[in-house]
Design an enzyme around this catalytic site. Structure first.
Site, PDB file in Angstrom:
ATOM      1  N   ASP A 167      -7.478   5.710  -6.563  1.00  0.00           N
ATOM      2  CA  ASP A 167      -6.859   4.574  -5.884  1.00  0.00           C
ATOM      3  C   ASP A 167      -6.985   3.364  -6.809  1.00  0.00           C
ATOM      4  OD1 ASP A 167      -7.011   6.507  -3.867  1.00  0.00           O
ATOM      5  OD2 ASP A 167      -7.373   5.020  -2.293  1.00  0.00           O
ATOM      6  N   LYS A 230      -0.192   2.208  -1.375  1.00  0.00           N
ATOM      7  CA  LYS A 230      -1.255   1.891  -0.423  1.00  0.00           C
ATOM      8  C   LYS A 230      -1.245   0.393  -0.147  1.00  0.00           C
ATOM      9  CE  LYS A 230      -6.360   2.109  -0.171  1.00  0.00           C
ATOM     10  NZ  LYS A 230      -7.575   2.587  -0.870  1.00  0.00           N
ATOM     11  N   LYS A 266      -0.198   4.960   2.311  1.00  0.00           N
ATOM     12  CA  LYS A 266      -1.543   4.875   2.874  1.00  0.00           C
ATOM     13  C   LYS A 266      -1.822   3.444   3.335  1.00  0.00           C
ATOM     14  CE  LYS A 266      -6.452   5.326   1.625  1.00  0.00           C
ATOM     15  NZ  LYS A 266      -7.413   5.734   0.571  1.00  0.00           N
TER      16      LYS A 266
END
Length: 330
Positions: A167, A230, A266
Site C-alpha cells: 500500500d 485506495k 479500497k
C-alpha cells in the site's frame, strides 16, 4: 442485493478513450497527462452526494444481510499501523484474522493483515498456509515526504520479507501542484519494484479537496499500473466517504469498460459499523457492478469494523445480540 428504495440516477459523459494501445500516447509527457486528466468529465458534486445518500438508505433483508456481513468480513484488511506495534500484537492480530469468531468457526477469514514493513516477516510466519495475504504500507507512509530512493528501499524491505501486497502513498504535494508526470513515474517505479506483489495506491482523498481531483488521481494511478486505488491512510480526516468511494468505483468501472482490465478499490479509515459496510457494498454493486463484490477487487481498510461485523453476524445467526463482551475488541 435486495433493495426497497431507489436512488437518484446520475449520468456522466464517458471519459476519453484509454485503451492499452493509447496509454503510451496519453502518458508520454507532462502535457499529454495534463490534457487527458483535465479532459475527464467533471464530477457533479450534488449528483454524486445525492446518489450516495440514496443508496445509503437501501434496506437489506435478513438472508441478504447475513451474506453481506460474511462478504464484508472476507474483504477486511485487518490493520495495525501504530508506533507501539509489537511482534506479539501482530501475532494476536493474525490469530484474529484466521478465526474472527472462535465460537463460530464458519465465520469467514479476513482478506489480509496490513502492517509496517518491519512486521511483515512476523505476519508471514503467523499466516503461513492460511491463504490470508500480508499487506504492508510503504513509501514513507503516511506522508510520503521522502526521496524516491528511500521509498523504493521501503518497498524492497517489505517485498523481501514476503509481503503479498504493498500500500503506497502518492506525493499529494506534487499532485496538487500539477506535477502529474512526477506522480505517474513514481507509481510506475514502485509498481516495478513490487514485481508480482500487488500494488494499492493511496490517494489520501481528504487532502485532495475536490471530487474532480479524486477522479484525476484515480485515473493517474490506474494509468501508472496500480492494482487497487485506495482512499486514505487512515491518518487524515476526512478519510473514506461514500461519495468519494463512488467516484473511485466509477473510475475502475470506466477503466474496465475502456480497457477490459479489472482494478480494485479500497476505502480505508472511519468505516466502523456493519451498517456502514453494507452501504459500501450496495455502492459497489450499483456503481461498479456485481463482479467487484469480491476481496480480489474490493477491500475495507479497517480494524474496529471487524468487531461489529462479528457481533452482527452472531445476532443474525443466534437470533439475539451478544454484546461486545463476547468478542475480542482491538
Amino acid at each position: 442485493m435486495t433493495a426497497t428504495t431507489s436512488a437518484p440516477k446520475v449520468t456522466a459523459t464517458p471519459p476519453p478513450r484509454a485503451t492499452p494501445s493509447s496509454i503510451t500516447e496519453v502518458t508520454r509527457d507532462e502535457a499529454s497527462l495534463r490534457r487527458f486528466l483535465h479532459g475527464l468529465p467533471g464530477v457533479d458534486q450534488v449528483g454524486v452526494e445525492q446518489r450516495a445518500a440514496g443508496l445509503g438508505t437501501r434496506s437489506i433483508k435478513k438472508a441478504a444481510k447475513l451474506w453481506a456481513i460474511d462478504t464484508a468480513i472476507s474483504m477486511v484488511d485487518l490493520t495495525t499501523l501504530e508506533g507501539a506495534d509489537t511482534h506479539g500484537k501482530v501475532r494476536a492480530l493474525c490469530a484474529k484474522a484466521k478465526r474472527p469468531d472462535p465460537d463460530h468457526p464458519d465465520t469467514p477469514q479476513v482478506a489480509a493483515v496490513c502492517v509496517y514493513p518491519d512486521m511483515v516477516a512476523t505476519a508471514v510466519e503467523a499466516l503461513q498456509g492460511t491463504g490470508i495475504s500480508v499487506a504492508s504500507v510503504a513509501t514513507g507512509f503516511p506522508s510520503g515526504r521522502t526521496s524516491r530512493e528511500i521509498k523504493l528501499a521501503d518497498v524492497k524491505i517489505a517485498v523481501d520479507a514476503g509481503a503479498d501486497e504493498i500500500d503506497m502513498v502518492i506525493d499529494r504535494g506534487a499532485f496538487l501542484e500539477g506535477r502529474y508526470a512526477q506522480v505517474f513515474e513514481e507509481i510506475q517505479a514502485i509498481k516495478a519494484a513490487c514485481g508480482e506483489t500487488h500494488l494499492k495506491v493511496i490517494l489520501e482523498t481528504g487532502e485532495l479537496a475536490t471530487y474532480d481531483n479524486v477522479r484525476r488521481a484515480s485515473w493517474l494511478a490506474l494509468l501508472a499500473g496500480g492494482d487497487f486505488i485506495k482512499t486514505s491512510t487512515g491518518k487524515v480526516s476526512p478519510a473514506a466517504t461514500l461519495p468519494v468511494t463512488h467516484v473511485m468505483l466509477q473510475a475502475v468501472h470506466d477503466w474496465h469498460h475502456q480497457t477490459g482490465e479489472l482494478r480494485g478499490v479500497k476505502p480505508a479509515g472511519g468505516i466502523r459499523t456493519t451498517k456502514d459496510a453494507i452501504k459500501y457494498l450496495v455502492a459497489v454493486h450499483e456503481v461498479a457492478g456485481g463482479q467487484w463484490l469480491t476481496p480480489h477487487l474490493f477491500r475495507f481498510g479497517a480494524s474496529s469494523l471487524l468487531n461489529d461485523l462479528v457481533l452482527q453476524r452472531r445476532t443474525q445467526a443466534d437470533g439475539h445480540y451478544s454484546g461486545p463482551d463476547y468478542v475480542t475488541v482491538d
